[in-house]
Design an enzyme around this catalytic site. Sequence first.
Site, PDB file in Angstrom:
ATOM      1  CB  CYS A 113      -0.931  -0.011   1.214  1.00 41.80           C
ATOM      2  SG  CYS A 113      -2.143   1.326   1.223  1.00 41.80           S
ATOM      3  CB  CYS A 114       3.869   2.215   1.975  1.00 43.49           C
ATOM      4  SG  CYS A 114       3.279   2.400   3.674  1.00 43.49           S
ATOM      5  CB  CYS A 196      -2.288   7.135   5.749  1.00 40.05           C
ATOM      6  SG  CYS A 196      -1.484   7.357   4.142  1.00 40.05           S
ATOM      7  CB  CYS A 199      -1.199   3.955   8.802  1.00 39.30           C
ATOM      8  SG  CYS A 199      -1.880   2.888   7.520  1.00 39.30           S
ATOM      9  CB  CYS A 223       6.275   4.200   4.341  1.00 40.81           C
ATOM     10  SG  CYS A 223       6.995   5.794   3.905  1.00 40.81           S
TER      11      CYS A 223
END
Length: 227
Positions: A113-114, A196, A199, A223
């Site tokens: 995702c990162c 985010c 997170c 990340c």
Amino acid sequence: MTDITTALVNKPVEEAIQYLLEQYPGAVAFSTSFGQEDQVISDIIWRNHLPVRVFTLDTGRLFQETYDVMDLTMARYKQPVEVYYPDTTAVEKLVTTKGPNSFYESVENRKECCGIRKIVPLNRALEGVKVWITGLRAEQSENRQGMETLEWDEHRHLYKYNPLIHWGYDEVLAYLEQHKVPYNKLHDKGFISIGCAPCTRAIEPGENPRAGRWWWEQSQKECGLHG
């Protein structure tokens, strides 16, 4: 020690950035997430009328408070901030196949995702850049303690300039107060390192500043933007 590193020794941040601009005209960029450290650097750049490209990454999952401080900053300084978004097709595929919260399930999913939301847009933003200015501080995490003020990023083939790497948190707060710099109001609620929304959590007194990032996993709290 390289010649460029020697030239930066003991220079105030604004003078160091000016030197880098002279060495690499049109190829110096600053990435801001609108955190406290980044707000210090933005103020230094714009207060001193330094022609540095300023950009940010919008992952699509940011806090509303981050957008608020972005808006306040752009209104205060009347300077452009380039905004880079992730590839729509890649995000659609990720969420369609794994759902909106796959990052909670494994470190691999979180890094995926990162990668889509941050790494790929960052690499696009850094195309043609010779000096990348960051707001990193050594106190922020264990793997940042060995970083230097100026480093060579072998992967991206550019210099990474970390002007606040040896600043203490109190110095950052003092600068923001002295110059009345806008900052994210989540900082007043225990959110020291803000990423985010899904997170990031507030930290408890005594916790590491990065403890609020990806708190559900035992990782380096990075990340991939900076290793």
